[in-house]
Design a protein around this motif. Structure first.
Motif, PDB file in Angstrom:
ATOM      1  N   ALA A  75       0.833  -1.205   0.000  1.00  0.00           N
ATOM      2  CA  ALA A  75       0.000   0.000   0.000  1.00  0.00           C
ATOM      3  C   ALA A  75       0.866   1.253   0.000  1.00  0.00           C
ATOM      4  O   ALA A  75       0.584   2.231  -0.698  1.00  0.00           O
ATOM      5  CB  ALA A  75      -0.930  -0.005   1.210  1.00  0.00           C
ATOM      6  N   TRP A 119     -10.459  -1.214  -3.244  1.00  0.00           N
ATOM      7  CA  TRP A 119      -9.324  -0.427  -2.722  1.00  0.00           C
ATOM      8  C   TRP A 119      -8.772   0.472  -3.818  1.00  0.00           C
ATOM      9  O   TRP A 119      -8.697   0.089  -4.987  1.00  0.00           O
ATOM     10  CB  TRP A 119      -8.210  -1.375  -2.236  1.00  0.00           C
ATOM     11  N   TYR A 120      -8.411   1.724  -3.408  1.00  0.00           N
ATOM     12  CA  TYR A 120      -7.731   2.683  -4.280  1.00  0.00           C
ATOM     13  C   TYR A 120      -6.457   3.136  -3.583  1.00  0.00           C
ATOM     14  O   TYR A 120      -6.435   3.279  -2.348  1.00  0.00           O
ATOM     15  CB  TYR A 120      -8.586   3.932  -4.538  1.00  0.00           C
ATOM     16  N   ASN A 121      -5.414   3.407  -4.356  1.00  0.00           N
ATOM     17  CA  ASN A 121      -4.233   3.998  -3.723  1.00  0.00           C
ATOM     18  C   ASN A 121      -4.442   5.501  -3.566  1.00  0.00           C
ATOM     19  O   ASN A 121      -5.406   6.096  -4.074  1.00  0.00           O
ATOM     20  CB  ASN A 121      -2.949   3.692  -4.508  1.00  0.00           C
ATOM     21  N   SER A 126     -13.851   8.363  -0.817  1.00  0.00           N
ATOM     22  CA  SER A 126     -14.021   6.932  -1.060  1.00  0.00           C
ATOM     23  C   SER A 126     -15.419   6.596  -1.568  1.00  0.00           C
ATOM     24  O   SER A 126     -15.588   5.707  -2.404  1.00  0.00           O
ATOM     25  CB  SER A 126     -13.718   6.140   0.218  1.00  0.00           C
ATOM     26  N   TRP A 153      -5.744   0.321  -8.335  1.00  0.00           N
ATOM     27  CA  TRP A 153      -6.986  -0.110  -7.684  1.00  0.00           C
ATOM     28  C   TRP A 153      -7.066  -1.627  -7.682  1.00  0.00           C
ATOM     29  O   TRP A 153      -6.398  -2.301  -8.460  1.00  0.00           O
ATOM     30  CB  TRP A 153      -8.213   0.470  -8.379  1.00  0.00           C
TER      31      TRP A 153
END
Length: 804
Positions: free
Chosen positions: A306, A327-329, A340, A317
């Protein structure tokens, strides 16, 4: 019918099958053997069935089996008849057998329909076996009960002993089982006191089974919460209390007798007799230290991943198997400016023109499991769209199922811009190459234009050497054509110098009126030749600019030349000088062929020319306006062009900053040459390896009344100069044996050559060439072809230099 029945075995009405059609031996025997094979199988099957029926007297539905036997035998008989009629055509008998087969078949079908519900309702062998086992068990139980009733008193002690032995065996089995399993096990009684520990429980708790027996479970099995260190309710106590299976939450720590701490997973369940009575509890637990360490290594890897993903330039992602993003960075949030919740609809950031296509293609990849790749613009938080290369790949588990999706968005805006620039550059280079080819063709044409009359004039001079009038006419023509050649070469050299940044301006305060006057004088012959009406509008008050007067005059003469060239005969040309607040605008307006609107932006580009009727207008090199624009910008000014379109004329406007200083005296190429006073001749040495060029220069200098010698190379020049002692040496640079630089340097270092006037006459006219000639000792540097007036001025200068 009677005939049919009485003639069943009569075959004379029918031919044998061998005689029906074109049977080959192979084809016929194939059918015969196949039918015999089927008949033999159909004969064997009912034999087996009959054997089975005869052996099992209790077989249900025996009639159905008999019908099956008859049906199969008749089917086999039909095949036997099909083989027989190849020789014996008993077709009536065959039909009768088939009728019997059909009848028995339908009787079998009806029989099956009748018995099918009965067969379905029959109990399976497994059910029968269970019923038999149950009956046997009931009979056994009944017998045992009777025995117990009959021998109750006598067998009371024996029964108790047997019960004790069974209980002991059960406990032994239970103990062995608990000892052999891979988990730690502790058992308790109904009050929660320890009754047994298996070896692994002994190892983990540090208590032996003997030491722990009878102790409260909380003494032996001490647990706390990993995070809070607070005591956790014992699961065995809870299981006894609630009479249910209990599993504790994670993060439980077992504290052994010696203080050793281990993370564990545990669960507890009540122990019941068959009647459901709870008699104790069993506690099962295991050491999860290795699993916790592995989980910690995984979490650390995920954290590092991460962190890495948050610090790379790509937008990263991950999504679940179905495509829902989980999940997104950090770069996603930074670039899109979304939170989000908003990023669950990240496709809203895709350009509207591409959104539907992108979403559809991505959904198809989620369905098929294929890798996704696409290129499209994505809107940033500032509202600006940038181009991204987007990829997503499925990550599969050991079974090959998609576990999740991993995707990246890579910003390729700069690469696309670079590609676009390269494409535009390639297009420009291609266009420049096309223009260059057109320019070279035009240059050849422009050079041939003056060369052709010069060549023809030479022939005329040969044919009429004694016709003074014609000779003068030809001479004038050749002079004009030579000047045109010089102008072409000078323009090319000027453009080359400007492009290399080598052109130097000799600027001074100059009256714009004088500059315009010189430009008009230069262009007037072309204007008059086309019978144009020319109007000059000048302000009453003098206007001064800080400029190179010759170069600025070149600008306006080029603009006037263009106006005269691209305006049909008897047109109108107007030059206007209009002073403004700080600038002065000089405009040249004509009513000529005009410029198309789409060509206005490129009119000042190199080798660019407007198409025009070739029979009416002289073609130029396409560098005049490029040279004009460059010279104007070198003076700190601007130039623009306006035209209403084809046939509507054009206006070129030059804007220059004005100067407050008084104008200096203008010295231009249009002024008169210095006086040629003095009639004394000079000694001149002409050096050139080109004999024709040397002869022409020698002839011109001799006509001025001077004594001339010639040499063909630098060494010969030194030898002649040492003996002839010329006042002036006119010498080429590029020559064999010894070049002009070397010869000039040698002459200048001799006592007899210190005061000689050395003049370089060469085709090399770059600034570097002039610098080298000066360093070699030359006083002047002339570029071929030299004007006779220039040579006359230098010779007169030498006379004044050596005259006391």
């Amino acid at each position: 019918m009677m005939y049919f029945l009485t003639n069943i075995f009569n075959t004379k009405d029918f031919p044998a099958r061998w005689n029906c059609g074109n049977w080959s031996d192979f084809h016929g025997w194939l059918h015969i053997l196949s039918d015999l094979g089927v008949w033999s199988a159909y004969f064997a099957i009912p034999c087996v069935l009959l054997y089975f029926v005869l052996k099992r007297d209790d077989l249900p539905f025996r009639k159905i089996f008999v019908l099956f036997v008859a049906f199969i035998l008749l089917c086999g008989l039909t095949h036997l008849m099909d083989a027989t009629i190849f020789w014996w055509p008993a077709y009536r008998l065959s039909g009768l057998i088939k009728l019997a087969t059909a009848t028995v078949s339908w009787i079998t079908v009806l029989g099956l329909v009748r018995v099918a519900p009965l067969a379905i309702a029959m109990r399976s062998p497994e059910e029968l076996e269970r019923e038999i086992a149950a009956r046997k068990k009931a009979e056994f139980d009944l017998q045992r009960a009777n025995d117990e009733l009959e021998r109750r008193v006598e067998q009371r002690t024996a029964e108790l002993a047997a019960s004790n032995r069974a209980l002991h065996d059960e406990r032994e089995w239970f103990s062995t089982t608990l000892t052999s399993i891979g988990d730690a096990v502790i058992t308790t009684d109904l009050e929660g006191r320890v009754t047994m520990l298996n070896p692994l429980a002994v190892q983990l708790t540090g208590w032996t089974s003997e030491e722990a027996s009878g102790r409260p479970l909380s003494d032996v099995f001490q647990i706390v919460n990993e995070a809070t260190r607070e005591a956790v309710e014992n699961p065995a106590v809870q299981a006894l209390k609630e009479n249910v299976i209990i599993g504790l939450a994670n993060h439980t720590i077992l504290i052994a007798r010696d203080g050793t701490e281990r993370p564990i997973d545990d669960s507890a369940a009540p122990i019941r007799y068959e009647e459901g009575q709870v008699v104790g509890c069993v506690l099962v637990f295991r050491d999860v230290t290795e699993r916790r360490q592995a989980d910690k290594a995984v979490r650390e890897s995920e954290t590092r991943l991460a962190q890495l993903a948050d610090n790379i330039s790509q937008l990263v992602w991950m999504a679940g198997p179905g495509g829902r993003i989980i999940w997104y960075n950090q770069r996603w949030y930074e670039y899109t400016g979304m939170n989000s919740d908003e990023l669950q609809n990240w496709q809203n950031a895709v350009h509207p023109d591409d959104e539907q296509r992108v979403v559809k293609k991505l959904e198809q990849c989620f369905e098929t499991g294929d890798m996704w790749e696409d290129t499209f613009p994505l809107r940033g938080g500032d509202g600006v769209f940038r181009w991204f290369l987007s990829r997503a790949v499925p990550i599969r588990d050991s079974a090959g199922r998609i576990d999740r999706w991993f995707g990246t968005f890579t910003d390729i805006t700069e690469q696309r811009d670079t590609q676009e620039k390269l494409r535009m550059l390639a297009a420009k280079l291609s266009e420049d190459d096309r223009r260059k080819d057109a320019f070279l063709a035009t240059l050849a044409h422009e050079l041939r234009n003056p060369l052709a009359p010069i060549s023809m004039g030479l022939e005329v001079m040969k044919m009429s050497p004694n016709d003074a009038g014609r000779m003068e006419e030809v001479r004038g023509m050749m002079e004009r054509q030579t000047k045109q050649l010089v102008v072409l070469v000078d323009d090319l050299l000027d453009v080359s110098r400007i492009s290399r940044g080598k052109l130097q301006l000799r600027q001074c305060p100059v009256a714009i009126k004088e500059v315009v006057k010189n430009a008009v004088e230069t262009t007037r012959p072309m204007i008059d030749a086309a019978r144009h009406e020319f109007t000059l509008s000048m302000p009453e008050n003098p206007v001064t600019v800080f400029a190179d007067p010759n170069r600025l005059a070149q600008v306006f003469s080029n603009l006037l030349n263009n106006a005269a060239k691209y305006t049909p005969d008897e047109g109108h040309i107007r030059l206007t000088v209009e002073p403004l607040k700080d600038d002065v605008v000089i405009s040249v307006k004509d009513n000529g062929i005009g410029i198309p609107a789409e060509r206005l932006e490129e009119i000042f580009e190199m080798f660019n020319q407007i198409e025009h009727p070739i029979q009416r207008i002289t073609i130029g090199l396409g560098i005049g306006l490029t040279l004009v624009k460059s010279l104007v910008e070198l003076h700190g000014g601007t130039i623009d062009v306006q035209s209403a379109g084809v046939g509507q004329g054009s206006t070129f406007s030059v804007r220059l900053p004005m100067s407050d200083e008084p104008p200096a005296e203008v010295s231009s190429s249009h002024q008169a040459s210095p006086s040629t006073a003095g009639s004394a001749s000079s000694r001149v040495l002409v050096v050139d390896d080109n004999k024709a060029a040397a002869n022409m220069v020698t002839m011109a200098i001799k006509m001025l009344g001077n004594e001339v010698r010639t040499a063909g190379n630098g060494q010969e020049a030194i030898d002649i100069a040492a003996e002839f002692l010329p006042d002036v040496v006119v010498m080429d640079i590029g020559m064999p044996i010894m070049n002009g630089y070397e010869a000039a340097a040698y002459i200048r270092h001799q006592e007899w050559g210190e005061k000689m006037l050395l003049v370089a006459l060469t085709g090399w006219g770059k600034d570097e060439d002039k610098r080298r000639s000066k360093e070699a000792g030359f006083d002047y540097h002339l570029v071929k072809p030299a004007e006779p007036s220039q040579l006359r001025e230098l010779i007169e200068l030498a006379k004044r230099k050596f005259t006391p």
